[in-house]
Motif scaffolding. Structure first.
Motif, PDB file in Angstrom:
ATOM      1  N   ASP A  89       0.827  -1.210   0.000  1.00  0.00           N
ATOM      2  CA  ASP A  89       0.000   0.000   0.000  1.00  0.00           C
ATOM      3  C   ASP A  89       0.860   1.260   0.000  1.00  0.00           C
ATOM      4  O   ASP A  89       2.094   1.200  -0.119  1.00  0.00           O
ATOM      5  CB  ASP A  89      -0.963   0.002   1.189  1.00  0.00           C
ATOM      6  CG  ASP A  89      -0.232   0.099   2.531  1.00  0.00           C
ATOM      7  OD1 ASP A  89       1.013   0.128   2.546  1.00  0.00           O
ATOM      8  OD2 ASP A  89      -0.912   0.121   3.569  1.00  0.00           O
ATOM      9  N   LEU A 109      -4.574  -0.326  -7.896  1.00  0.00           N
ATOM     10  CA  LEU A 109      -5.870   0.048  -7.345  1.00  0.00           C
ATOM     11  C   LEU A 109      -6.799  -1.144  -7.174  1.00  0.00           C
ATOM     12  O   LEU A 109      -7.682  -1.130  -6.314  1.00  0.00           O
ATOM     13  CB  LEU A 109      -6.522   1.098  -8.237  1.00  0.00           C
ATOM     14  CG  LEU A 109      -5.721   2.395  -8.412  1.00  0.00           C
ATOM     15  CD1 LEU A 109      -6.479   3.367  -9.306  1.00  0.00           C
ATOM     16  CD2 LEU A 109      -5.419   3.042  -7.065  1.00  0.00           C
ATOM     17  N   ASP A 110      -6.619  -2.186  -7.990  1.00  0.00           N
ATOM     18  CA  ASP A 110      -7.433  -3.396  -7.816  1.00  0.00           C
ATOM     19  C   ASP A 110      -7.132  -4.048  -6.474  1.00  0.00           C
ATOM     20  O   ASP A 110      -8.040  -4.468  -5.747  1.00  0.00           O
ATOM     21  CB  ASP A 110      -7.159  -4.389  -8.953  1.00  0.00           C
ATOM     22  CG  ASP A 110      -7.694  -3.909 -10.296  1.00  0.00           C
ATOM     23  OD1 ASP A 110      -8.725  -3.206 -10.299  1.00  0.00           O
ATOM     24  OD2 ASP A 110      -7.070  -4.215 -11.325  1.00  0.00           O
ATOM     25  N   ALA A 113      -8.590  -1.891  -3.610  1.00  0.00           N
ATOM     26  CA  ALA A 113     -10.028  -2.088  -3.443  1.00  0.00           C
ATOM     27  C   ALA A 113     -10.334  -3.413  -2.758  1.00  0.00           C
ATOM     28  O   ALA A 113     -11.192  -3.497  -1.868  1.00  0.00           O
ATOM     29  CB  ALA A 113     -10.721  -2.006  -4.805  1.00  0.00           C
ATOM     30  N   ALA A 114      -9.613  -4.466  -3.147  1.00  0.00           N
ATOM     31  CA  ALA A 114      -9.843  -5.788  -2.570  1.00  0.00           C
ATOM     32  C   ALA A 114      -9.440  -5.842  -1.097  1.00  0.00           C
ATOM     33  O   ALA A 114     -10.133  -6.452  -0.265  1.00  0.00           O
ATOM     34  CB  ALA A 114      -9.075  -6.840  -3.365  1.00  0.00           C
ATOM     35  N   THR A 116      -9.054  -3.222   1.092  1.00  0.00           N
ATOM     36  CA  THR A 116      -9.704  -2.245   1.967  1.00  0.00           C
ATOM     37  C   THR A 116     -11.222  -2.307   1.922  1.00  0.00           C
ATOM     38  O   THR A 116     -11.899  -1.748   2.787  1.00  0.00           O
ATOM     39  CB  THR A 116      -9.260  -0.817   1.600  1.00  0.00           C
ATOM     40  OG1 THR A 116      -9.705  -0.495   0.267  1.00  0.00           O
ATOM     41  CG2 THR A 116      -7.741  -0.680   1.686  1.00  0.00           C
ATOM     42  N   GLN A 118     -12.929  -0.787  -0.204  1.00  0.00           N
ATOM     43  CA  GLN A 118     -13.371   0.498  -0.719  1.00  0.00           C
ATOM     44  C   GLN A 118     -13.383   0.468  -2.243  1.00  0.00           C
ATOM     45  O   GLN A 118     -12.571  -0.228  -2.862  1.00  0.00           O
ATOM     46  CB  GLN A 118     -12.438   1.617  -0.234  1.00  0.00           C
ATOM     47  CG  GLN A 118     -12.383   1.767   1.271  1.00  0.00           C
ATOM     48  CD  GLN A 118     -13.718   2.172   1.867  1.00  0.00           C
ATOM     49  OE1 GLN A 118     -14.409   3.033   1.313  1.00  0.00           O
ATOM     50  NE2 GLN A 118     -14.079   1.558   2.979  1.00  0.00           N
ATOM     51  N   PRO A 119     -14.296   1.222  -2.875  1.00  0.00           N
ATOM     52  CA  PRO A 119     -14.324   1.238  -4.344  1.00  0.00           C
ATOM     53  C   PRO A 119     -13.083   1.903  -4.922  1.00  0.00           C
ATOM     54  O   PRO A 119     -12.449   2.743  -4.267  1.00  0.00           O
ATOM     55  CB  PRO A 119     -15.586   2.052  -4.660  1.00  0.00           C
ATOM     56  CG  PRO A 119     -15.811   2.896  -3.442  1.00  0.00           C
ATOM     57  CD  PRO A 119     -15.351   2.069  -2.285  1.00  0.00           C
ATOM     58  N   LYS A 120     -12.722   1.509  -6.125  1.00  0.00           N
ATOM     59  CA  LYS A 120     -11.598   2.148  -6.810  1.00  0.00           C
ATOM     60  C   LYS A 120     -11.933   3.606  -7.082  1.00  0.00           C
ATOM     61  O   LYS A 120     -13.076   3.941  -7.387  1.00  0.00           O
ATOM     62  CB  LYS A 120     -11.311   1.426  -8.130  1.00  0.00           C
ATOM     63  CG  LYS A 120     -10.672   0.062  -7.974  1.00  0.00           C
ATOM     64  CD  LYS A 120     -10.635  -0.685  -9.291  1.00  0.00           C
ATOM     65  CE  LYS A 120      -9.855   0.060 -10.359  1.00  0.00           C
ATOM     66  NZ  LYS A 120      -9.718  -0.736 -11.600  1.00  0.00           N
ATOM     67  N   GLU A 122     -12.358   7.066  -9.115  1.00  0.00           N
ATOM     68  CA  GLU A 122     -12.841   7.265 -10.477  1.00  0.00           C
ATOM     69  C   GLU A 122     -11.816   7.924 -11.395  1.00  0.00           C
ATOM     70  O   GLU A 122     -11.993   7.939 -12.602  1.00  0.00           O
ATOM     71  CB  GLU A 122     -14.120   8.119 -10.451  1.00  0.00           C
ATOM     72  CG  GLU A 122     -15.282   7.445  -9.720  1.00  0.00           C
ATOM     73  CD  GLU A 122     -16.531   8.294  -9.730  1.00  0.00           C
ATOM     74  OE1 GLU A 122     -16.452   9.435 -10.247  1.00  0.00           O
ATOM     75  OE2 GLU A 122     -17.570   7.837  -9.233  1.00  0.00           O
ATOM     76  N   LYS A 126      -6.151   1.496 -13.361  1.00  0.00           N
ATOM     77  CA  LYS A 126      -5.542   0.417 -12.579  1.00  0.00           C
ATOM     78  C   LYS A 126      -4.418   0.891 -11.672  1.00  0.00           C
ATOM     79  O   LYS A 126      -4.236   0.364 -10.581  1.00  0.00           O
ATOM     80  CB  LYS A 126      -5.010  -0.671 -13.511  1.00  0.00           C
ATOM     81  CG  LYS A 126      -4.471  -1.890 -12.773  1.00  0.00           C
ATOM     82  CD  LYS A 126      -4.082  -3.013 -13.725  1.00  0.00           C
ATOM     83  CE  LYS A 126      -3.577  -4.228 -12.943  1.00  0.00           C
ATOM     84  NZ  LYS A 126      -3.213  -5.356 -13.824  1.00  0.00           N
TER      85      LYS A 126
END
Length: 327
Positions: A89, A109-110, A113-114, A116, A118-120, A122, A126
């Motif tokens: 991270d 970023l994938d 997201a996995a 945490t 949390q959504p990626k 915008e 990647k």
């Protein structure tokens, strides 16, 4: 000039790294150590002073740069035990660096997201790329929190003093590089009327309607009333209106450079205002986009003048409340 050299060095780092393969780290993190100065690497509790640019992989858009502010960013190295942190991270990147080191990191970023939940974001697809140079390493060791932050504060006081001493040189360089011949008022405001208006000049108490673009002397735009320019500069904010600003001279809080500069124009006129920090945001800076002791350049157009019913008292500079950038 110093800032230009620093920004160029960051660009060289990014270019050099892009021409070579990144190494693979934990959590999908990719990295390239451009320079290893051999110093001790950062550990939990330490702080790093860094110059850094952040880019999105979507059109290689610049998201943030410490070079615009002319001040480094302080990064606090958090313990791994804090919830939400994971190998690979943002925090992991800086544990690979020590004083004098430089590197380029690509944060996956994938994975973020996995890990945490949390959504990626915008603004990227990647990867987000961090180009980092470490100026100074503050080692926690046995120091108390107050002791290490006292070191950081003293360090930053020196950095800000450097901005103060460099302000006049920035103004001179901007005028010279753009081949300008401005007029100068007794307050230190410099201006170039680029288009003469045909209406009357506004006075204290009048309401004015103004189109504007504000930028630093390095060319970085921090605010504008022009939506197309905001989009071009990747600064468009759909939550704010893009229209001429309307204010009463001497009554509504704007920076002193505007209070004085607007009164130099006729209705319909356009001008470039070169505003020293003493007539702008001073030692505090403004809005997170304007550094302390930053001279500002405004391109303005006086769209309309609405005569007031009475004369306002001009606020003195110490009492003037700086208007923050709208972005």
């Amino acid at each position: 000039m110093k800032k230009s050299i620093l920004f160029l060095s960051a660009a060289v780092l990014l270019t050099a790294a892009s021409c070579q393969n990144f190494k693979k780290g934990d959590g999908g993190l990719e990295y390239k150590i451009v320079k290893d100065a051999g110093a001790e690497k950062a550990a939990s509790g330490d702080l790093l002073s860094v110059d850094m640019t952040i880019n999105s992989d979507r059109n290689d858009s610049l998201l943030n740069s410490t070079y615009d502010m002319g001040l480094p960013q302080i990064v606090n190295i958090a313990p791994d035990s804090i919830p939400g942190l994971y190998a690979g991270d943002y925090n992991s990147m800086f544990k690979m660096l020590g004083e004098g080191d430089s590197a380029v990191f690509r944060l996956n970023l994938d994975t973020m997201a996995a890990k945490t939940g949390q959504p990626k974001p915008e603004f990227a697809d990647k990867f987000v790329t961090f180009t980092v140079k470490v100026r100074k390493h503050f080692k926690k060791g046995q120091l108390t929190d107050s002791a290490i932050y006292a070191e950081v504060n003293k360090y930053f006081e020196g950095e800000i003093e450097g901005l103060k001493k460099g302000e006049e040189g920035k103004i001179t360089a901007y005028i010279s590089s753009n081949k300008l011949e401005p007029k100068k008022t007794t307050s230190g405001l410099q201006y170039i009327v680029t288009e003469e208006g045909k209406g009357e000049k506004p006075a204290l108490g009048d309401t004015v309607v103004v189109n504007y673009t504000g930028k630093l002397t390095n060319g970085t735009i921090f605010d504008t009333s022009d939506p197309e320019l905001a989009k071009k500069e990747n600064q468009f904010n759909p939550m704010r209106p893009y229209e001429p600003i309307r204010f009463s001279i001497g009554n509504d809080p704007v920076i002193q450079g505007w209070t004085e500069g607007i009164q130099l124009l006729n209705k319909g006129g356009k001008a470039t205002l070169i505003i020293p920090s003493s007539l702008g945001y001073g030692e505090r800076g403004g809005g997170g986009k304007i550094p302390p002791y930053a001279p500002l350049v405004f391109e303005i157009e006086l769209v309309d003048v609405v005569k007031g019913t009475g004369t306002a008292a001009a606020p003195s500079l110490p009492e003037q409340i700086p208007a923050e950038p709208l972005n």
